[in-house]
Design an enzyme around this catalytic site. Sequence first.
Site, PDB file in Angstrom:
ATOM      1  N   LYS A   1      -2.359  -1.963  -3.328  1.00 31.70           N
ATOM      2  CA  LYS A   1      -3.423  -1.121  -2.767  1.00 31.70           C
ATOM      3  C   LYS A   1      -3.015   0.343  -2.928  1.00 31.70           C
ATOM      4  O   LYS A   1      -2.403   0.932  -2.028  1.00 31.70           O
ATOM      5  CB  LYS A   1      -3.638  -1.474  -1.296  1.00 31.70           C
ATOM      6  CG  LYS A   1      -4.659  -0.590  -0.600  1.00 31.70           C
ATOM      7  CD  LYS A   1      -5.121  -1.196   0.709  1.00 31.70           C
ATOM      8  CE  LYS A   1      -5.975  -0.226   1.483  1.00 31.70           C
ATOM      9  NZ  LYS A   1      -6.675  -0.835   2.601  1.00 31.70           N
TER      10      LYS A   1
ATOM     11  N   GLU B   1       0.811  -1.214   0.000  1.00 31.60           N
ATOM     12  CA  GLU B   1       0.000   0.000   0.000  1.00 31.60           C
ATOM     13  C   GLU B   1       0.851   1.273   0.000  1.00 31.60           C
ATOM     14  O   GLU B   1       1.196   1.805   1.060  1.00 31.60           O
ATOM     15  CB  GLU B   1      -0.941   0.015   1.221  1.00 31.60           C
ATOM     16  CG  GLU B   1      -1.839   1.241   1.244  1.00 31.60           C
ATOM     17  CD  GLU B   1      -2.806   1.268   2.433  1.00 31.60           C
ATOM     18  OE1 GLU B   1      -2.784   0.352   3.267  1.00 31.60           O
ATOM     19  OE2 GLU B   1      -3.585   2.222   2.521  1.00 31.60           O
TER      20      GLU B   1
HETATM   21  P1  13P Z   1      -9.092   4.364   3.853  1.00 30.58           P
HETATM   22  O1  13P Z   1      -9.917   3.717   2.786  1.00 30.58           O
HETATM   23  O2  13P Z   1      -9.898   4.974   4.959  1.00 30.58           O
HETATM   24  O3  13P Z   1      -8.066   5.288   3.282  1.00 30.58           O
HETATM   25  O4  13P Z   1      -8.307   3.194   4.588  1.00 30.58           O
HETATM   26  C1  13P Z   1      -7.653   2.281   3.833  1.00 30.58           C
HETATM   27  C2  13P Z   1      -6.470   1.848   4.562  1.00 30.58           C
HETATM   28  O5  13P Z   1      -6.275   0.668   4.727  1.00 30.58           O
HETATM   29  C3  13P Z   1      -5.539   2.871   5.062  1.00 30.58           C
HETATM   30  O6  13P Z   1      -4.329   2.272   5.416  1.00 30.58           O
END
Ligand code: 13P
Length: 337
Positions: A215, A173
Site C-alpha cells: 500500500k 504501507e
Molecule cells: P488515506 O487514503 O486517507 O491516506 O488513508 C489511507 C490509510 O490507510 C492511511 O493509513
Amino acid sequence: MQVLHQVAGALVAPGKGILAADESIATMSKRLAEAGVTPSADARRDYRVLLLTTPGLDSWVSGIIVCDETLGQALPDGTTFGEGAAAFGIMAGIKVDKGIAPLPFSGGGFVTEGLDGLRGRLDAYRSRGAVFAKWRAVFSPAGLHPRTVRANGHALARYAALCQETGIVPIVEPEVLMDGGHGIGACQEATASVLAAVFGELGAMGADPRGMVLKPNMVISGTGNEDQAGPAEVAAGTLQVLAATVPPAVAGVAFLSGGQRNDQACANLAAISARAAAGGAPPWRLTFSFGRALVSDALRAWHGLPGNAADAQATLAANCRRASEASGRPAVAAAGA
Ligand code: 13P
C-alpha cells in the site's frame, strides 16, 4: 501459504479495492467533531456501521480496515463487526501498528511502533474475524534519513512475516507524505529509496510476496508546491518506481490517497491504470486502498443524523464506484453492479 495467496488475491480482485476506515480513536474523534458529531464510542461505531452497510459496497470493495475499537464493537443485530463484514461479503482487516514515535539520530524522523506482543494480538484478531492486517510507516521527503528508512523497513518486514506465520495477510504501507513544498521529483526519489529498502527487508525476513499487498503512496507533488504534477506525470513517476522496486510476485498494489480529494486520487489512479495497461499488463494488480478520498464526503453528509444516513451511503457508494472504475473496471459493468 495457499490461503494467504487466495486472500491477498481476493483483496485486489479486478474492480475491487480496500476501504481504509481504521482511524485511531483520537483521529476519528477529531474528524467526527469537525463534521459536527459529538465524538463517543457509539458515534464511532455508528459511523463505521454506516460505512459497512452501504448498499452495494461489496461491488467495489473487497475489504475494510478498522481499528481495535471497531473490531470489538457489535452491529445493531448483535453480531460482531468481523461477522457482520463477512455477511456483507467484505473481508475484515485490522490496523495493528501502534502509531509513530520519534526515531533517535534521524534528523526528526519517526519509527512506527507495535511489534512487542504482536504475535498474541494477531492471534486474538484472527479469532475475532480479521483475515488481513495493516501497518503504516511514514516518511517525509525533506531530509529523509537512512536510519528512518532502515528502522521502518525492518519493522514492516517483521510485522509482515509475523502476520503470515499467523495466517493473516499483511498490508505493507510505507507512506511518503504529500505534506511539504517538495516537487514530484523529490517524492519519486524518496519513494524509490523507501520501497527498495522495504523489499530488501521483506526478503531478509522471509516474507512471501504472493501473500501480501503493498500500500504505497502515488508519486505526486507536495501539497505546498505551486507546480502540481498532472495525472500523466504522476502515472509515469509512480510506475517507474514500482517497476524498479516491487517484485513481480507481489499480489497487488493498493494505493493510499494520502489526503487527495476523491476526484484527484481517482484521476491519478485512472492514469496509472491506463498507462500500465498500455505498457502491457503489469505483474501486480493495481487498485485503491483509500481512506479520506472515499469517506470524507460521506462523513460530511452524515452529520450524525439518522435521516442523513442514506445520503451519506450514496455518497460513499459513488466515491467507491469512481475508484473502482479508476482501477480499470469498465464503467458499464460498474453501472450495472
Ligand atoms: P488515506 O487514503 O486517507 O491516506 O488513508 C489511507 C490509510 O490507510 C492511511 O493509513
